[in-house]
Write an enzyme that holds these catalytic residues in place. Sequence first.
Site, PDB file in Angstrom:
ATOM      1  CD  GLU A 280      -2.444   2.550  -3.410  1.00 34.75           C
ATOM      2  OE1 GLU A 280      -3.353   3.373  -3.590  1.00 34.75           O
ATOM      3  OE2 GLU A 280      -1.802   2.468  -2.352  1.00 34.75           O
TER       4      GLU A 280
ATOM      5  CG  ASP B  71      -1.815   1.179   1.328  1.00 39.80           C
ATOM      6  OD1 ASP B  71      -2.648   1.330   0.419  1.00 39.80           O
ATOM      7  OD2 ASP B  71      -1.698   1.954   2.290  1.00 39.80           O
TER       8      ASP B  71
END
Length: 715
Positions: free
Chosen positions: A443, A390
Amino acid sequence: MGLHCVEVIGGEVLVARSFQPNATTCDIVDVKTDERFRLKKLCREGMFEGVIPGRTEIFNYRIRTENANGEVFQFWDPYCFLPSLTEDDTYLFNQGNHHHVYEKLGAHVKHYEGVMGTAFAVWAPSAKRVSVVGEFNGWDGRRCPMRRLGSSGVWELFLPGIGVGTKYKYELIGADNSLRLKSDPYASYFESPPHNASIVWDTSDYKWSDGDWIKQRAKANWETRPMSVYELHLGSWKRVPEDGNRPLNYREMASELTRYVLEMGFTHVEFMPLAEHPFDGSWGYQVTGFFAPTHRYGAPQDFMYLVDYLHQHNIGVIIDWVPAHFPKDAFALAEFDGTCLYEHEDPRLGEHMDWGTLIFNYSRHEVRNFLISSALAWCDKFHIDGLRVDAVASMLYLDYSREEGEWIPNEYGGRENIGAIDFLRQVNDLVHQYHPGAIMLAEESTSFGGVTKPTKEWGLGFDLKWNMGWMHDTLQYLSHEPVHRKFHHSELTFGMLYQNSERFITVFSHDEVVHGKGSMITKMGAGYEMSKKAADLRCLYTWMWLWPGKKCLFMGCEFGQSSEWRYDGSLQWDLLQYMDHQGVQLLVRDLNGIYHHYESLARHDHDPKGFEWINADGYWENSISSFLRLGEKPTDTFAVVANFTPVHREEFRVGVPFSGHWKEVINSNANVYGGEGSGNGGGAKTDPGEWDGREQSIPITLPGHSVMVFKYEGK
C-alpha cells in the site's frame, strides 16, 4: 537461583539457592538417590541457601517445601534446566538473521529432559531483571527471575509444569529502575483487554488439509493469472443478531465466507489486520501481538481452520500486515526494557505524526529480525498466501507527514529511510524464498521508483502495488455531476501514463468508505436518485474490471452499500432486496466471471501490449472514452466503450482492429443489473471504412451511464 559451583579456599563447593516465600523449610532432593539437603532460610521473605555437602557436580534435583500449615510440596526447580536457546540462536538473532526466531523467543510448550513445561525467552538487553509472572506464582516477580544469556540481551527460563492456557507476562526492572509489566512480544495468543496477558499456547496439534493448494500455489504465477481480491473486516462482515449482535467467529466465518466468495467469483480474500490489538477502533492497525491472531473470534487453531477451509475451496488468503508502526500502550512494545528498544529514541525518527504511534527502528538488527520473523510466522504457521504491507509510504520517507525541522536526513543528506528500505527488500526476498507463490503487496501512494521491481534490480521486491493514483482520479471523475465531467476528462485517462511503471492492483478499499467520505454508491455524481447512482457505480466497476491490473474491492462495495462502513456494525445485507443494489452485486459477479473465463485479460494485466486506446479523448465533450484489451490472438480482443453521461446514443460508431462479429459480453445497462435494458442484441458486425484511425468500425447503441464490453468472435 539453582545450583552453582563456587570457588572457595581448598577447592569448589556446590551451593543451592531458592526463593520460596510461603515456605518454612526448603530441601534439595536428588532425583536419582532421593537424598535430601536442607537449605537455610536467610530472611523472612523466603530466600533459602545452603551448601550441598560432599558434592561438586551439578545434578538433577527437585525442591521440597513445607509451609506453616504442614503442607508439603515437591516440584522441579526451573533453574536445574539448561537454557533452551543455543549460542547459535542468540548469535543469529543479534545479527538479524534468525529468520524463524519466533520458534525460540516467546513461550513454547515442550518436553525438556523428560519434563513437560514451557520455555520462555524475551529480548530485553537493558533490563536489570526480567521475571516470568502469572497465576502460577501469584504474579510475583521475585519467584521466577529469568537468566540472561551472555551479552545477547536475551533472557530465558524453562518453567516445569506450565502448559497451554496459562496466562503470563514479563516483569522487568528497566534501565531507568522502574518496574514494568509487559506482554510477550512473541506471544501466540492473548487474553482480552484490559488485562492483555499473554497466553501459553501450542498450535502443533492442528492437522492441515490444504496440501494440494500449497503445491498449486508454489507453481502459480499470479502476474498472469486472474486475481480478484475481496477485502473485508472480519468483525463487521456479518453479525449474529439473535446472539447479542456478535460477529461471526473464525469457524462460523469459514463456511459463510467461502460460500459467498465462490458465488461472487473472487480468487482471494484479504483480511484487515487480524494480529492482536487492544482497541477495536484501530481496525487492527495498532498491533500489540505481531505473532498472534486476535482472540476476538477464537483461538489460533480456529483461525487455522478458517484459512484451511478457504484453501480447500481454492481461495487464497491475504492479511494486512503492519510493520510501519506500533501503539504506545504501556503493556506492549513501547520502552520495553526502560529504553527505546523497538522504536527510535529521537521522536523525529521514532514517532508517527499522523497516528500518535511509534516507528520501528529498522536499522537495529534484532528489531528487523522481529518483523521478518513475524512475516514468516504468518506464512509458516497459518499458511497465509500473501501480506498486504500497510503504510509503506510512511516507511520510505523520513519526512513523511513532517514539516521542515521535524525530521532528520539520512547519512547521505536525503529523505529516504535507508533502514526501512533495506528491511522491505529483505522481508520480500525471504517470504518469496521460503514460500514460493506467496504474494507481497504494497500500500504505497507516492512515486517512489521500483516498488515492484526485483531487489536484484534495486527495487523493493513487491509483487503488486496498490494503484492509489488511479483510484483517486477515477473516483474524483465519477463524483462530478455528468454535465461537468467533460471538464475533468483527464482524470479518467491520466492513469494510463504511468500504468506500466509498476505492477498494479486496482483498488477500492475500506479507506474510501469511512471518515465522512461516503459509501461508493453515494460518491457517484449522477443526481440524487439511487437508480442513477447505481448506474454510475456499475459503470465504474465495469471500467475497473476491464482496466489492466489485478482487482481488489472492499466488502459492501460489491452491492453498493448506502452507508459508510462501521467497524462495530454489520454490512447492510438487507439492501439486496432492492434491484439497485442486487444489480450491482450481480454485475460484479459477472465481471469476475469474465475475468476468469477469458484468460488473456489476466495474462496481459501488466503487459503494455495488452492495452490500446481506441479513442481516449476524441469524445471528451460527450464524456465518452474507449479502449482495447489485446491478447495473442485476434479473438482475445475486447473493445470497451464507456458513456459517463445520461445521453442515449444510437448508431454510435467505434473503430475496431478486426472485421467480423463483436459479441456484447457485458452491458452495465442490462435489465438484469437494474438498468433500463437497451443494448445491442448480443453484438454488432463491422462496417468497412476508416473510423478512429482504423479500417473498420462497429455501430452500437450506447445507452446513458453505461459501459459496453465487446469481444471479437471472428468473421
